[in-house]
Design a protein around this motif. Structure first.
Motif, PDB file in Angstrom:
ATOM      1  N   VAL A  87      43.304  60.976  39.083  1.00 32.50           N
ATOM      2  CA  VAL A  87      42.663  60.026  37.718  1.00 32.50           C
ATOM      3  C   VAL A  87      43.103  58.678  37.908  1.00 32.50           C
ATOM      4  CG1 VAL A  87      43.401  59.643  35.401  1.00 32.50           C
ATOM      5  CG2 VAL A  87      43.059  62.163  36.053  1.00 32.50           C
ATOM      6  N   ILE A  88      44.321  58.263  38.539  1.00 32.14           N
ATOM      7  CA  ILE A  88      44.986  57.197  38.704  1.00 32.14           C
ATOM      8  C   ILE A  88      44.796  56.331  39.955  1.00 32.14           C
ATOM      9  CG2 ILE A  88      46.872  57.531  37.068  1.00 32.14           C
ATOM     10  CD1 ILE A  88      48.644  57.568  39.109  1.00 32.14           C
ATOM     11  N   TYR A  89      44.198  57.057  41.100  1.00 28.12           N
ATOM     12  CA  TYR A  89      43.891  56.537  42.384  1.00 28.12           C
ATOM     13  C   TYR A  89      43.259  55.384  42.667  1.00 28.12           C
ATOM     14  CZ  TYR A  89      44.167  56.392  47.353  1.00 28.12           C
ATOM     15  OH  TYR A  89      44.412  56.207  48.822  1.00 28.12           O
ATOM     16  N   PRO A  90      42.418  54.942  41.812  1.00 34.41           N
ATOM     17  CA  PRO A  90      41.438  53.670  42.011  1.00 34.41           C
ATOM     18  C   PRO A  90      42.579  52.613  41.689  1.00 34.41           C
ATOM     19  CG  PRO A  90      40.091  55.087  41.051  1.00 34.41           C
ATOM     20  CD  PRO A  90      41.318  55.914  41.181  1.00 34.41           C
ATOM     21  N   PHE A  91      43.296  52.707  40.537  1.00 38.30           N
ATOM     22  CA  PHE A  91      44.290  51.758  40.202  1.00 38.30           C
ATOM     23  C   PHE A  91      45.382  51.554  41.208  1.00 38.30           C
ATOM     24  CE2 PHE A  91      42.754  53.635  36.164  1.00 38.30           C
ATOM     25  CZ  PHE A  91      42.531  52.444  35.664  1.00 38.30           C
ATOM     26  N   ASP A  92      45.781  52.669  42.104  1.00 41.61           N
ATOM     27  CA  ASP A  92      46.801  52.603  43.056  1.00 41.61           C
ATOM     28  C   ASP A  92      46.214  51.693  44.294  1.00 41.61           C
ATOM     29  OD1 ASP A  92      49.329  53.310  44.269  1.00 41.61           O
ATOM     30  OD2 ASP A  92      48.277  54.433  45.516  1.00 41.61           O
ATOM     31  N   VAL A  93      44.762  51.812  44.595  1.00 32.88           N
ATOM     32  CA  VAL A  93      44.365  51.152  45.631  1.00 32.88           C
ATOM     33  C   VAL A  93      44.296  49.609  45.610  1.00 32.88           C
ATOM     34  CG1 VAL A  93      42.078  50.520  46.965  1.00 32.88           C
ATOM     35  CG2 VAL A  93      42.807  53.078  46.407  1.00 32.88           C
ATOM     36  N   ILE A  94      43.764  49.143  44.300  1.00 35.29           N
ATOM     37  CA  ILE A  94      43.909  47.840  43.843  1.00 35.29           C
ATOM     38  C   ILE A  94      45.385  47.328  43.722  1.00 35.29           C
ATOM     39  CG2 ILE A  94      43.417  46.059  41.955  1.00 35.29           C
ATOM     40  CD1 ILE A  94      41.044  47.325  43.644  1.00 35.29           C
ATOM     41  N   LYS A  95      46.338  48.281  43.301  1.00 35.96           N
ATOM     42  CA  LYS A  95      47.802  47.566  43.134  1.00 35.96           C
ATOM     43  C   LYS A  95      48.256  47.509  44.686  1.00 35.96           C
ATOM     44  CE  LYS A  95      51.007  50.782  42.396  1.00 35.96           C
ATOM     45  NZ  LYS A  95      51.870  50.533  43.507  1.00 35.96           N
ATOM     46  N   ALA A  96      48.040  48.292  45.624  1.00 39.04           N
ATOM     47  CA  ALA A  96      48.417  48.080  47.094  1.00 39.04           C
ATOM     48  C   ALA A  96      47.849  46.918  47.601  1.00 39.04           C
ATOM     49  CB  ALA A  96      48.060  49.397  47.707  1.00 39.04           C
ATOM     50  N   LYS A  97      46.735  46.612  47.389  1.00 40.80           N
ATOM     51  CA  LYS A  97      46.200  45.344  48.022  1.00 40.80           C
ATOM     52  C   LYS A  97      46.941  44.085  47.244  1.00 40.80           C
ATOM     53  CE  LYS A  97      41.636  47.376  49.429  1.00 40.80           C
ATOM     54  NZ  LYS A  97      40.142  47.019  49.377  1.00 40.80           N
ATOM     55  N   MET A  98      46.952  44.110  46.132  1.00 41.26           N
ATOM     56  CA  MET A  98      47.639  42.994  45.446  1.00 41.26           C
ATOM     57  C   MET A  98      48.970  42.587  46.161  1.00 41.26           C
ATOM     58  SD  MET A  98      45.871  42.938  41.471  1.00 41.26           S
ATOM     59  CE  MET A  98      46.359  41.092  41.245  1.00 41.26           C
ATOM     60  N   GLN A  99      49.584  43.719  45.962  1.00 43.43           N
ATOM     61  CA  GLN A  99      51.010  43.761  46.328  1.00 43.43           C
ATOM     62  C   GLN A  99      51.340  43.426  47.721  1.00 43.43           C
ATOM     63  OE1 GLN A  99      53.003  47.467  44.892  1.00 43.43           O
ATOM     64  NE2 GLN A  99      53.161  46.745  42.931  1.00 43.43           N
ATOM     65  N   LEU A 100      50.413  43.757  48.585  1.00 44.10           N
ATOM     66  CA  LEU A 100      50.623  43.237  49.866  1.00 44.10           C
ATOM     67  C   LEU A 100      50.087  41.728  50.001  1.00 44.10           C
ATOM     68  CD1 LEU A 100      50.883  44.076  52.816  1.00 44.10           C
ATOM     69  CD2 LEU A 100      48.535  44.366  53.090  1.00 44.10           C
ATOM     70  N   ASP A 101      49.310  41.050  49.234  1.00 44.49           N
ATOM     71  CA  ASP A 101      48.803  39.819  49.099  1.00 44.49           C
ATOM     72  C   ASP A 101      50.016  38.989  48.301  1.00 44.49           C
ATOM     73  OD1 ASP A 101      47.370  37.444  49.673  1.00 44.49           O
ATOM     74  OD2 ASP A 101      46.071  37.705  47.852  1.00 44.49           O
ATOM     75  N   ILE A 102      51.182  38.986  48.607  1.00 45.59           N
ATOM     76  CA  ILE A 102      51.908  38.177  47.657  1.00 45.59           C
ATOM     77  C   ILE A 102      51.812  36.772  47.351  1.00 45.59           C
ATOM     78  CG2 ILE A 102      53.921  40.195  47.807  1.00 45.59           C
ATOM     79  CD1 ILE A 102      55.243  38.275  49.652  1.00 45.59           C
TER      80      ILE A 102
END
Length: 335
Positions: A229-244
């Motif tokens: 259910v939540i996986y697409p949100f996790d993908v976007i979150k990981a990309k944004m958190q890597l790009d601080i």
């Protein structure tokens, strides 16, 4: 006057249900889940951000790469899980006082979902910064925890970097946790009595009602389903958190657009295989350990609460669960 009395009663219910057993059980369960799931989480994050693991045969170096970044979650997840489960139990009890189901020893499934959402929302502001640091350690920089914190602060000269992707963290922690716990209780009720589907509420039972395999199966299904259910949100979150430093993604919407342009729908599900492989064992570790630990402590420290649960009925087909009398659980069974 009655309004203040209601408020006082609600606060008393909230505080009374947040007992020590919830904290200890949540802490033990959370730390156990980190140890089991972190290697899979490292593989998932690398897939999400497009970085491969350097493997030249299986050796200690590979294990070090898989367990890189484990210190932030290991140091915090026990405490976070303790507070999370304790607030979940408190919100569940508080919501139960507002429903008629409190009179017949049932918990509405909607209460389980909303209690999970509320407990996740309480913890999201604390878990989001640790998630950013974890991803930096897993993928971006080979440094210690302290060095990573100093690097992030110096790079941005403000705490803003530690809350990169915080909206997505809130979505994952709040509705995501609601789905997770709702699915766990629902599937467990179905496993207990396959002939009767839980529709609105599940009834409290004595802790020996469920064998371990039933808890593990229910938890695995809940972990896998909630991640789907939540996986697409996790993908976007990981990309944004890597790009601080915000060099690649200006905003959440910009990250969504870029991910779509680079990979279409598949771009939102990169690393899903590792996540689902991880989700089953981790959930099957966390939720049963929490159930067992809390029930064991309740039996020792709060015997009146333990004894308040009704005796478990026979399962479908008339088979009693006599061989499971020593198992402990404080969750629910189908009405």
């Amino acid at each position: 006057m009655s309004g203040s009395l209601e408020k006082k009663d609600a606060l008393e219910v909230f505080k009374d249900s947040m007992n020590v057993s919830s904290f200890i059980a949540g802490s033990v369960a959370g730390a156990s889940g980190v140890l089991v799931g972190h290697p899979f989480d490292s593989l998932k994050v690398r897939m999400q951000v497009g970085q491969n693991l350097s493997i030249n045969g299986w050796n200690m170096e590979v294990l070090r790469q898989l367990y890189r970044g484990i210190m932030p979650p290991l140091m915090t997840v026990g405490c976070v899980a303790a507070i999370n489960f304790a607030t979940y139990e408190s919100f569940k009890s508080l919501l139960l006082t507002r429903t008629s189901s409190a009179e017949d020893n049932r918990t509405p499934l909607s209460n389980i979902f909303f209690a999970g959402c509320l407990s996740g929302a309480v913890m999201a502001p604390f878990t989001s910064p640790m998630g950013v640091i974890k991803i930096q350690l897993q993928v971006a920089k080979q440094m210690s925890f302290t060095q990573c914190v100093q690097y992030m602060w110096q790079r941005n000269n403000s705490p803003r970097a530690f809350y990169r992707g915080s909206l997505l963290s809130m979505i994952m922690e709040s509705p995501g946790r609601g789905v997770y716990l709702w699915t766990y209780e629902t599937v467990k009720a179905i496993c207990f009595n396959p002939t009767e589907m839980p529709t609105h509420a599940v009834q409290h039972q004595r802790p020996e009602s469920y064998p371990m395999y039933m808890r593990a199966i229910s938890a695995s299904v809940a972990g896998i389903f909630s991640w789907l259910v939540i996986y697409p949100f996790d993908v976007i979150k990981a990309k944004m958190q890597l790009d601080i430093s915000r060099q690649k993604y200006r905003s959440t919407w910009h990250c969504v657009q870029t991910t779509w342009a680079e990979g279409g729908v598949r771009g939102f599900f990169r690393g899903l295989t590792y996540t689902l492989i991880r989700a089953g064992p981790v959930a099957a570790t966390i939720l049963p350990i929490y159930d067992i630990t809390k029930a064991t402590l309740d039996h020792r420290w709060y015997p009146e609460k333990y004894q308040s649960y009704p005796t478990a009925p026979s399962r479908s087909g008339g088979a009693a669960l006599e061989d499971e009398e020593n198992n402990c659980n404080v969750s629910t069974a189908v009405r």
